[in-house]
Design a protein around this motif. Structure first.
Motif, mmCIF file in Angstrom:
data_model
loop_
_atom_site.group_PDB
_atom_site.id
_atom_site.type_symbol
_atom_site.label_atom_id
_atom_site.label_comp_id
_atom_site.label_asym_id
_atom_site.label_seq_id
_atom_site.Cartn_x
_atom_site.Cartn_y
_atom_site.Cartn_z
ATOM 1 N N ASN A 21 -34.546 8.869 66.301
ATOM 2 C CA ASN A 21 -33.402 8.095 66.773
ATOM 3 C C ASN A 21 -32.187 8.316 65.885
ATOM 4 O OD1 ASN A 21 -34.782 7.009 68.931
ATOM 5 N ND2 ASN A 21 -35.315 5.127 67.867
ATOM 6 N N ILE A 22 -32.400 8.440 64.589
ATOM 7 C CA ILE A 22 -31.293 8.648 63.654
ATOM 8 C C ILE A 22 -30.562 9.940 63.994
ATOM 9 C CG2 ILE A 22 -30.790 9.262 61.252
ATOM 10 C CD1 ILE A 22 -32.821 7.146 60.424
ATOM 11 N N GLN A 23 -31.285 10.976 64.392
ATOM 12 C CA GLN A 23 -30.656 12.244 64.744
ATOM 13 C C GLN A 23 -29.710 12.079 65.924
ATOM 14 O OE1 GLN A 23 -33.979 14.772 65.516
ATOM 15 N NE2 GLN A 23 -34.322 15.260 63.363
ATOM 16 N N PHE A 24 -30.170 11.413 66.974
ATOM 17 C CA PHE A 24 -29.339 11.237 68.160
ATOM 18 C C PHE A 24 -28.147 10.323 67.878
ATOM 19 C CE2 PHE A 24 -33.308 12.536 70.272
ATOM 20 C CZ PHE A 24 -32.797 13.603 70.998
ATOM 21 N N LYS A 25 -28.388 9.258 67.117
ATOM 22 C CA LYS A 25 -27.300 8.335 66.802
ATOM 23 C C LYS A 25 -26.253 9.004 65.923
ATOM 24 C CE LYS A 25 -28.762 4.119 65.607
ATOM 25 N NZ LYS A 25 -29.656 3.039 65.171
ATOM 26 N N SER A 26 -26.694 9.805 64.973
ATOM 27 C CA SER A 26 -25.773 10.495 64.085
ATOM 28 C C SER A 26 -24.919 11.489 64.866
ATOM 29 C CB SER A 26 -26.548 11.212 62.994
ATOM 30 O OG SER A 26 -25.686 11.984 62.213
ATOM 31 N N ASP A 27 -25.546 12.234 65.753
ATOM 32 C CA ASP A 27 -24.832 13.200 66.578
ATOM 33 C C ASP A 27 -23.803 12.496 67.462
ATOM 34 O OD1 ASP A 27 -24.402 15.841 67.154
ATOM 35 O OD2 ASP A 27 -25.864 15.921 68.788
ATOM 36 N N MET A 28 -24.196 11.372 68.036
ATOM 37 C CA MET A 28 -23.297 10.593 68.874
ATOM 38 C C MET A 28 -22.098 10.096 68.071
ATOM 39 S SD MET A 28 -24.015 6.974 70.827
ATOM 40 C CE MET A 28 -23.875 6.030 69.322
ATOM 41 N N ARG A 29 -22.350 9.543 66.892
ATOM 42 C CA ARG A 29 -21.274 9.024 66.053
ATOM 43 C C ARG A 29 -20.311 10.132 65.630
ATOM 44 N NH1 ARG A 29 -25.439 6.197 62.641
ATOM 45 N NH2 ARG A 29 -25.786 4.225 63.683
ATOM 46 N N THR A 30 -20.852 11.307 65.318
ATOM 47 C CA THR A 30 -20.019 12.435 64.914
ATOM 48 C C THR A 30 -19.055 12.810 66.031
ATOM 49 O OG1 THR A 30 -21.789 13.275 63.507
ATOM 50 C CG2 THR A 30 -20.051 14.826 64.115
ATOM 51 N N HIS A 31 -19.559 12.888 67.263
ATOM 52 C CA HIS A 31 -18.705 13.245 68.385
ATOM 53 C C HIS A 31 -17.655 12.162 68.650
ATOM 54 C CE1 HIS A 31 -21.302 16.624 69.212
ATOM 55 N NE2 HIS A 31 -20.457 17.005 70.149
ATOM 56 N N ILE A 32 -18.042 10.908 68.514
ATOM 57 C CA ILE A 32 -17.084 9.813 68.720
ATOM 58 C C ILE A 32 -15.980 9.881 67.672
ATOM 59 C CG2 ILE A 32 -16.802 7.303 68.610
ATOM 60 C CD1 ILE A 32 -19.574 7.112 69.960
ATOM 61 N N LYS A 33 -16.335 10.159 66.429
ATOM 62 C CA LYS A 33 -15.331 10.260 65.368
ATOM 63 C C LYS A 33 -14.388 11.424 65.618
ATOM 64 C CE LYS A 33 -18.027 8.017 61.780
ATOM 65 N NZ LYS A 33 -18.782 8.183 60.534
ATOM 66 N N ARG A 34 -14.914 12.545 66.117
ATOM 67 C CA ARG A 34 -14.055 13.680 66.446
ATOM 68 C C ARG A 34 -13.062 13.309 67.545
ATOM 69 N NH1 ARG A 34 -18.688 18.256 66.875
ATOM 70 N NH2 ARG A 34 -19.149 18.427 64.665
ATOM 71 N N MET A 35 -13.552 12.579 68.544
ATOM 72 C CA MET A 35 -12.673 12.135 69.631
ATOM 73 C C MET A 35 -11.581 11.219 69.100
ATOM 74 S SD MET A 35 -13.338 13.230 72.718
ATOM 75 C CE MET A 35 -12.546 11.952 73.630
ATOM 76 N N GLU A 36 -11.961 10.270 68.252
ATOM 77 C CA GLU A 36 -10.981 9.333 67.715
ATOM 78 C C GLU A 36 -9.951 10.053 66.848
ATOM 79 O OE1 GLU A 36 -13.493 6.401 65.899
ATOM 80 O OE2 GLU A 36 -13.661 5.265 67.764
ATOM 81 N N LYS A 37 -10.387 11.099 66.154
ATOM 82 C CA LYS A 37 -9.446 11.878 65.343
ATOM 83 C C LYS A 37 -8.443 12.606 66.247
ATOM 84 C CE LYS A 37 -10.329 13.951 61.219
ATOM 85 N NZ LYS A 37 -11.043 14.844 60.308
ATOM 86 N N LEU A 38 -8.923 13.171 67.359
ATOM 87 C CA LEU A 38 -8.034 13.834 68.305
ATOM 88 C C LEU A 38 -7.048 12.841 68.915
ATOM 89 C CD1 LEU A 38 -10.555 16.187 70.134
ATOM 90 C CD2 LEU A 38 -8.690 16.883 68.635
ATOM 91 N N ILE A 39 -7.528 11.657 69.225
ATOM 92 C CA ILE A 39 -6.667 10.625 69.800
ATOM 93 C C ILE A 39 -5.625 10.187 68.776
ATOM 94 C CG2 ILE A 39 -6.632 8.237 70.640
ATOM 95 C CD1 ILE A 39 -9.431 8.875 71.885
#
Length: 88
Positions: A21-39
């Protein structure tokens, strides 16, 4: 520490599931942070291009049980709202 054989097995299984679960959650958080940085950088085109892959990671984390379905939907709604505000 557990003494019963089935309890020992349960501990092992729970640890494996936790790390999975940590792997999937970490991957999800990384993508969300990238999106927020682009925004944050006001890159509307880049954010819209990255949106499908981010949604895919969120959906995968929900599907695998890493996060609750409502949390995944909430994350997607908030990202979409931020991108819509950026474009307007």
């Amino acid at each position: 520490m557990a003494n019963i054989k089935s309890a020992i097995k349960r501990i092992d299984i729970n640890e494996k599931k936790r790390s999975h679960n940590i792997q999937f959650k970490s991957d999800m958080r990384t993508h969300i942070k990238r999106m927020e940085k682009l925004i944050e950088q006001k890159d509307a085109e880049g954010a819209k291009a990255a949106l499908p892959s981010t949604f895919k990671k969120i959906d995968k984390a929900v599907q695998k049980g890493g996060v609750h379905k409502n949390k995944g939907n909430r994350q997607k709604a908030r990202l979409t709202q931020k991108i819509n505000e950026l474009g307007a």
